[in-house]
Design a protein around this motif. Structure first.
Motif, short mmCIF file in Angstrom:
data_model
loop_
_atom_site.label_atom_id
_atom_site.label_comp_id
_atom_site.label_asym_id
_atom_site.label_seq_id
_atom_site.Cartn_x
_atom_site.Cartn_y
_atom_site.Cartn_z
N CYS A 132 35.49 33.53 3.31
CA CYS A 132 36.15 34.68 2.72
C CYS A 132 36.34 34.45 1.22
N ASN A 133 36.09 35.49 0.44
CA ASN A 133 36.18 35.38 -1.02
C ASN A 133 37.59 35.61 -1.57
N HIS A 134 38.51 35.94 -0.70
CA HIS A 134 39.87 36.28 -1.13
C HIS A 134 39.83 37.21 -2.34
N CYS A 135 39.13 38.29 -2.11
CA CYS A 135 38.88 39.27 -3.16
C CYS A 135 40.18 39.75 -3.80
N PRO A 139 38.38 45.23 -0.01
CA PRO A 139 38.15 46.43 0.81
C PRO A 139 38.67 46.28 2.24
N CYS A 140 38.76 45.04 2.74
CA CYS A 140 39.27 44.86 4.11
C CYS A 140 40.73 45.29 4.19
N ILE A 158 44.30 36.60 0.89
CA ILE A 158 44.16 37.67 1.88
C ILE A 158 44.43 37.08 3.26
N CYS A 175 34.19 44.65 4.98
CA CYS A 175 33.94 43.44 4.19
C CYS A 175 32.47 43.35 3.81
N PRO A 176 32.16 43.30 2.53
CA PRO A 176 30.75 43.25 2.11
C PRO A 176 30.15 41.85 2.20
N TYR A 177 30.91 40.89 2.76
CA TYR A 177 30.42 39.52 2.79
C TYR A 177 30.30 38.96 4.20
N ALA A 179 32.56 38.13 6.22
CA ALA A 179 33.43 36.97 6.30
C ALA A 179 34.31 36.97 7.54
N ARG A 180 34.32 38.09 8.27
CA ARG A 180 35.30 38.22 9.36
C ARG A 180 34.67 38.08 10.74
N LYS A 216 39.67 35.04 10.12
CA LYS A 216 38.82 34.60 9.02
C LYS A 216 39.50 33.46 8.27
S1 SF4 Z 1 37.43 39.48 4.24
FE1 SF4 Z 1 35.76 40.09 2.93
S2 SF4 Z 1 36.55 41.78 1.72
FE2 SF4 Z 1 38.29 40.77 2.64
S3 SF4 Z 1 38.98 39.35 1.07
FE3 SF4 Z 1 37.59 38.21 2.40
S4 SF4 Z 1 35.58 38.44 1.48
FE4 SF4 Z 1 36.90 39.95 0.50
#
Ligand code: SF4
Ligand code: SF4
Ligand code: SF4
Lengths: 280, 385
Positions: A132-135, A139-140, A158, A175-177, A179-180, A216
């Motif tokens: 997870c990128n902890h954006c 968007p999640c 996140i 999530c565009p990655y 990660a979940r 995640k």
């Molecule tokens: S789950 Fe995906 S969108 Fe949400 S913070 Fe992590 S990388 Fe970003």
């Protein structure tokens, strides 16, 4: 942008949705007060490409030096093992039920939008540690209908509330990655001898999840709260393969590395502002 | 008034018994899913929504389609729809009920569904979808039931229901717009990230909803001596054909944007759905079939000879309904997950149990629809003799 103002903007946005106070939000837009970048030249990605800074007190992030992972055999595996044992991440051994918090990805899948003509052999073989990128602009969190996934107001992590999640999986679509992961079945299922089928052992210090909820990487928030660093970062020892720290602190090591080294983020074009950075 | 549904001929009872049978099988499968978890289905980490959400999306359209009767009748005073407007409202009730059941079937923790209300989250489109769907259900129950009740007592409908009727018109648009927003606002899902998602949804809805209604009306004409009236049928056909044309026009626009811009992310899913992507082509035959069938049906429904022949008309409507169902109830949702955000291709095949649950929910919807139509029919007969 200070917290108060950000909060106000949020409120204004909300009431615009609800149809009250719409003119004021509209006027602010007209006067250009709602802008992503603070006084910096505003390119499509907001000046520096990254956009406005986080509004949380701390903002934790990680720089991942992929070169080190390439040169030190088995390092990525160590990180994954550390994370998955500490966090009771089950191993189902099949792709359909799969749950993963951190994993190794190839360059072309981790960075599908970066193209190189006659790509260097080295790039093809790079083990890219992904999680997870902890954006900063996640968007999640935007998609979740119950706030079961939310941004920690103190440190920007996140997080997940496993007891609130209804398992709608909207966050997974958002999530565009990728990660979940979702608990498609009971991770604590036991075999006839009473042994856990998908977990080697259970770490009692971390909650096991129930089926039907999403999970995640949590950036080891439980460890950070205790003053420790994330388990995967710890597993890299003094190799310097992962640098963890507060992005809001200009004097932190991670801030220094970011200033001095060329780093990239995954899918910058989608505007999520990841807190993970890669040195290729 | 509901007692009117308790009198029927053998065919009526056999039909209901059949539906109850399918509902039971679906219910039993759901018990299995409830015990095991959603791994009971064919969904996975990469394709995290499957037939349930796809049916939900399609049925929101069927529900919204009812407005194509309400609007001409109440706003334009199109009298010919007098006898069938209530059928549109009742179809909306059945369709929204199915939507809610499909959502529930898709939740990993169905017992916690109230969390959506306990922790209201205005930035989530799912929260708004829940509000508009329940609101629409409520509006149609009020409008349909109260007006029918008044008709049965042969008094004019009470004045207070009029505002609800008028609200229900934009509300119908809203349910499908918000449902489109579930998809159209997600970064990193190129196939869904399109501003014409909502108009596309509405166009297909305004074709599929009335098409199903026409099939039901024709069935009632054949088996229950109910005549919707030639003028009404003709008008419905016109509505369906315009909506279907708009639908295919929008699909064409998607193709243009993807292939003329030549942006890989925008082409991938269309490639996957219509031509196959890197050897993965599960859905290709379905999508192509849907396109051809839909276009033929759209042309056919404009032909006067087809409109005048009940049997041809039913076949045409069924073909169009099937085509739109494949396009939206299969391709749109599943396609959005291929390739996944990391550009891997995982294909999804629903399991038998998953299909049984799906069939069970459809059967429940038709059960509700049958009962409601039975009542409407009885009232209609009482008035028109
Ligand atoms: S789950 Fe995906 S969108 Fe949400 S913070 Fe992590 S990388 Fe970003
Ligand atoms: S699955 Fe859970 S965390 Fe994800 S959006 Fe639904 S409720 Fe939120
Ligand atoms: S930060 Fe913690 S939770 Fe995230 S991948 Fe590393 S060890 Fe796992």
């Amino acid at each position: 942008m200070d917290i108060k103002r950000r909060k106000f903007l949020k409120l204004a946005g909300l009431s615009a949705v609800a149809g009250i106070g719409a003119p004021s939000a509209f006027n602010m837009l007209l006067r250009g007060e709602v802008s992503a970048s603070e006084g910096k030249p505003s390119g499509h990605g907001g000046g520096e490409g990254h956009g406005a800074a986080s509004t949380t007190k701390y903002r934790y992030g990680i720089v991942i030096d992929v070169r080190k992972f390439a040169s030190i055999k088995g390092l990525a595996g160590k990180c994954i093992k550390a994370c998955h044992t500490i966090h009771n991440v089950p191993n189902y051994g099949n792709k359909k039920d799969e749950i993963k918090w951190v994993w190794v990805e190839s360059y072309e899948h981790a960075f599908p939008e970066h193209s190189q003509y006659k790509r260097n052999e080295r790039l093809h073989k790079l083990p890219i540690l992904t999680m997870c990128n902890h954006c900063d602009n996640p968007p999640c969190v935007r998609a979740c209908p119950t706030q079961a996934t939310f941004k920690n107001k103190e440190n920007g992590i996140i997080m997940m509330d496993y007891h609130r999640c209804i398992g709608c999986r909207f966050c997974m679509a958002a999530c565009p990655y990728g990660a979940r992961s979702f608990n498609w079945r009971n991770p604590r299922e036991k075999d006839s001898q009473g042994r856990y089928r998908f977990l080697e052992r259970i770490n009692p210090d971390y909650p096991c999840r129930m089926r039907g909820v999403v999970e995640k990487c949590t950036l080891c928030v439980e460890r950070i709260d205790r003053g420790q660093i994330p388990a995967c970062v710890e597993a890299t020892g003094n190799t310097g393969a992962m640098i963890f720290g507060d992005l809001n602190d200009p004097n932190s090591e991670i801030s220094r590395v970011l200033r001095e080294t060329f780093t990239i983020q995954r899918k910058p074009a989608v505007g999520t502002h990841p807190s993970l950075f890669y040195i290729i | 008034m509901i007692d009117k549904a308790l009198k029927g001929d053998t065919r009526y009872w056999i039909w209901l018994a059949f539906l109850l049978g399918v509902m039971t099988l679906g219910g039993l499968s759901y018990v299995q899913q409830f015990k095991y978890g959603l791994g009971y289905t064919g969904m996975s980490r990469d394709v995290s929504w499957g037939v349930y959400i796809a049916q939900f999306t399609f049925l929101v359209g069927v529900a919204a389609g009812g407005v194509m009767l309400v609007l001409p009748y109440y706003l334009h005073d199109f009298k010919a729809f007098g006898r069938i407007t209530v059928l549109g409202e009742f179809m909306a009730i059945a369709a929204v009920s199915m939507c809610l059941m499909f959502i529930l079937a898709d939740l990993g923790q169905p017992a916690r569904v109230l969390n959506v209300i306990l922790h209201p989250t205005p930035n989530s489109m799912l929260f708004w979808d829940m509000i508009v769907l329940n609101g629409y259900l409520f509006l149609n129950i009020i409008c349909g039931w109260v007006i029918l009740n008044a008709e049965a007592k042969e008094v004019p409908p009470p004045k207070w229901v009029k505002p609800f009727v008028y609200i229900s018109i934009p509300w119908a648009i809203s349910i499908h717009t918000v449902t489109a927003f579930l998809y159209a606002g997600l970064p990193g899902r190129h196939f869904w990230l399109t501003a014409i998602m909502a108009p596309r949804f509405l166009a297909s809805a305004f074709a599929a909803g009335p098409a199903l209604l026409l099939i039901c009306a024709m069935a009632m004409k054949k088996y229950a001596n109910f005549d919707p009236g030639e003028k009404a049928v003709n008008k419905l056909c016109t509505i369906i054909s315009y909506a279907a044309i708009a639908n295919f026009f929008f699909i064409g626009l998607e193709f243009f944007t993807a292939y003329y811009s030549n942006i890989p992310g925008h082409m991938h899913t269309l490639d996957y759905l219509f031509f196959g992507l890197e050897g993965h082509d599960n859905l290709v035959p379905f999508m192509r079939f849907s396109m051809v069938l839909g276009l033929i049906a759209t042309i056919a429904i404009m032909v006067p000879a087809v409109r005048r022949n009940d049997r041809y008309l039913v076949i045409t409507c069924a073909a169009l309904f099937l085509a739109l169902w494949i396009d939206k109830g299969v391709g749109l949702v599943l396609g959005g997950f291929v390739p996944n955000p990391l550009e891997y291709i995982t294909e999804y095949v629903p399991t038998f149990g998953e299909l049984m649950i799906t069939a069970g929910i459809w059967a429940t919807g038709f059960f509700i629809l049958t009962i409601l139509y039975k009542v409407a029919l009885a009232v209609d007969r009482q008035i028109h003799g």
